[in-house]
Design a protein around this motif. Sequence first.
Motif, PDB file in Angstrom:
ATOM      1  N   ILE A 164      90.022  -3.115 -38.292  1.00 20.97           N
ATOM      2  CA  ILE A 164      88.923  -2.526 -39.045  1.00 20.97           C
ATOM      3  C   ILE A 164      88.974  -1.005 -38.924  1.00 20.97           C
ATOM      4  N   ILE A 165      88.206  -0.342 -39.773  1.00 21.22           N
ATOM      5  CA  ILE A 165      88.165   1.119 -39.719  1.00 21.22           C
ATOM      6  C   ILE A 165      87.499   1.533 -38.410  1.00 21.22           C
ATOM      7  N   ASN A 166      88.153   2.417 -37.678  1.00 16.77           N
ATOM      8  CA  ASN A 166      87.550   2.965 -36.466  1.00 16.77           C
ATOM      9  C   ASN A 166      86.636   4.122 -36.868  1.00 16.77           C
ATOM     10  N   VAL A 167      85.390   3.781 -37.224  1.00 20.31           N
ATOM     11  CA  VAL A 167      84.461   4.799 -37.706  1.00 20.31           C
ATOM     12  C   VAL A 167      84.088   5.764 -36.587  1.00 20.31           C
ATOM     13  N   PHE A 168      84.095   5.287 -35.352  1.00 22.27           N
ATOM     14  CA  PHE A 168      83.763   6.147 -34.212  1.00 22.27           C
ATOM     15  C   PHE A 168      84.856   6.073 -33.159  1.00 22.27           C
ATOM     16  N   ASN A 169      85.086   7.190 -32.484  1.00 18.60           N
ATOM     17  CA  ASN A 169      85.972   7.246 -31.332  1.00 18.60           C
ATOM     18  C   ASN A 169      85.129   7.333 -30.069  1.00 18.60           C
ATOM     19  N   GLY A 170      85.618   6.719 -28.988  1.00 18.69           N
ATOM     20  CA  GLY A 170      84.926   6.841 -27.706  1.00 18.69           C
ATOM     21  C   GLY A 170      83.585   6.129 -27.684  1.00 18.69           C
ATOM     22  N   ASP A 171      82.843   6.374 -26.617  1.00 15.95           N
ATOM     23  CA  ASP A 171      81.519   5.794 -26.492  1.00 15.95           C
ATOM     24  C   ASP A 171      80.657   6.691 -25.608  1.00 15.95           C
ATOM     25  N   GLY A 172      79.379   6.387 -25.565  1.00  9.54           N
ATOM     26  CA  GLY A 172      78.455   7.188 -24.766  1.00  9.54           C
ATOM     27  C   GLY A 172      78.430   8.635 -25.203  1.00  9.54           C
ATOM     28  N   GLU A 173      78.505   9.531 -24.239  1.00  6.32           N
ATOM     29  CA  GLU A 173      78.465  10.962 -24.541  1.00  6.32           C
ATOM     30  C   GLU A 173      79.689  11.414 -25.324  1.00  6.32           C
ATOM     31  N   ASN A 174      80.765  10.654 -25.209  1.00 11.08           N
ATOM     32  CA  ASN A 174      82.007  11.042 -25.878  1.00 11.08           C
ATOM     33  C   ASN A 174      82.173  10.386 -27.244  1.00 11.08           C
ATOM     34  N   ARG A 175      81.107   9.790 -27.762  1.00 12.54           N
ATOM     35  CA  ARG A 175      81.193   9.114 -29.058  1.00 12.54           C
ATOM     36  C   ARG A 175      81.264  10.143 -30.175  1.00 12.54           C
ATOM     37  N   SER A 176      82.251   9.971 -31.061  1.00 12.56           N
ATOM     38  CA  SER A 176      82.468  10.958 -32.108  1.00 12.56           C
ATOM     39  C   SER A 176      82.822  10.256 -33.414  1.00 12.56           C
ATOM     40  N   PHE A 177      82.268  10.732 -34.515  1.00 14.64           N
ATOM     41  CA  PHE A 177      82.545  10.172 -35.836  1.00 14.64           C
ATOM     42  C   PHE A 177      83.995  10.461 -36.218  1.00 14.64           C
ATOM     43  N   ASN A 178      84.731   9.408 -36.575  1.00 12.39           N
ATOM     44  CA  ASN A 178      86.156   9.540 -36.874  1.00 12.39           C
ATOM     45  C   ASN A 178      86.348   9.857 -38.360  1.00 12.39           C
ATOM     46  N   ILE A 179      86.073  11.098 -38.731  1.00 11.55           N
ATOM     47  CA  ILE A 179      86.078  11.497 -40.127  1.00 11.55           C
ATOM     48  C   ILE A 179      87.449  11.320 -40.767  1.00 11.55           C
ATOM     49  N   LEU A 180      88.536  11.567 -40.026  1.00  8.57           N
ATOM     50  CA  LEU A 180      89.876  11.447 -40.600  1.00  8.57           C
ATOM     51  C   LEU A 180      90.164  10.007 -41.024  1.00  8.57           C
ATOM     52  N   ALA A 181      89.840   9.044 -40.162  1.00  4.45           N
ATOM     53  CA  ALA A 181      90.085   7.642 -40.497  1.00  4.45           C
ATOM     54  C   ALA A 181      89.269   7.221 -41.713  1.00  4.45           C
TER      55      ALA A 181
END
Length: 493
Positions: free
Chosen positions: A128-145
């Motif tokens: 599936i599309i990895n819409v987010f990278n990481g988790d918790g404080e390190n969660r980031s929207f994966n705009i490139l994917a």
Amino acid sequence: MKVVSQYVREQKRYTKNDLKSKFSFDEDGVEKFIKSLKAYGVLKSVKNTDDQLAMSDLMDDDVEITDETAESGDCLYVFTYVGIITCGSRVIKVYPKYLLSKKDEDLLGEMKQILKVLERYSRSEEQIINVFNGDGENRSFNILAVILFLINDYYEYGIYTNSEDIVEINGEGDILWGKTIDESFALIEDNRPYYMELYTGKSIEDDTDYFKRLHECVLTECSRQLQDAQLDILFDMDSIELSEEVLDDFGDREYILERIIKELNLQFNTHRQILLKTLYAYVSQDRKMLDENDGISMYGTTAYHAVWEKACAEVFDNKLNTILGQLNMTVPLAEQYQGKKERHLKLIDIIEKPIWQGIDTEAKAADTLIPDLISIPCIDGKDWFIIFDAKYYNIQLEKGKSLRGNPGVGDVTKQYLYQLAYKDFIDAHGITKVRNCFLMPTENNEIVKKGIAKMAMLERLGLENIQIRQIPAGRLYELYLTGRHMDICELML
């Protein structure tokens, strides 16, 4: 904003000063950069020693340094990723570790092919599309994917459209015979009806549809972001200019999201639902790819060995999951495998599973030996049984140099045991040509017959020693991308 786009090699050891210089950072900037990459698991740090500098792989017993702000001489940094990473205005292009001699200016062709391989692998594994990278404080929207998904989806399915079914009299669409018979007047001649007016139906697309316009606007914006990041050429994507509108033309963010939710509730087509949800994620996050201080975006994998294994399995015609009755050998399936149950077993199913016996109980384990791939080619009119193990290693096996980058003893012993596990099947079909082989990637253009791995105590059991073959990765990927097989004779003869 100036974009800094640089190549780095997977598993190569870099000092802090290397990264600082390559990506044009000051001292504070490079420390933040390193900390971010480590937080998302794409960069590791190890002790700065001569042994580490000579390594081409990060070994299990390498102890990672946790102090990411250590002085530049205290540790080395290792990218454990293959693909594209964006971190603010920095674009990191991580190429595989076996490309040892290429200069940065010569890597474009290889990197374009590798990104196509990653895309095909992702599709085959139904990821599936990895819409987010990481988790918790390190969660980031994966705009490139998300951008790549939207553009690839457009190339495959086109623009999101809503159509309206209309009925016309004597129009150019299909004749609606039921409505024509029920509602139109017919003239009868020679017992045959003739209709002066025919009801016809057709579907028309609404060019002013809100979601069609929104989709065109987002695609145009995505294409421009890819160009700004200097990634359009790398991903082989043409410029998309479908709209002169901007997102603000569609209302504020809350209004756009509300409209998408309402449309989602009306749509039951799976593809349309996925597309609408992806558009929702894109609009809701309101993030640009090259925004400073706004997380990390990635397209690639930290497990490139799995990609190598998958490509090898397809190119060398893996029979591991083939039903015994469909193996198409030159001899009929042996009698002991002709039973209704046995005939429908897969080749992987005939490997014995460990049995655990207690004082008054017995149980069979769920897991057993699983080879990477098995091929049963016909060479010169005879069946061969070849057990391949795809190994993503940079082996150093040259005179005057220490052995490095080699599979461990467990890998070697398992390869012998795979042959032992299939001994009954091999003997039952009179197969006399059996081979064991490690498959490793190389940047060279020709297959390299590197040598063998052997253990005398297992060799004495009549088991084949393990041949080492380095396969031209570019050639293997070309076959993988086009669904073709490699001639196994090139490896074995």
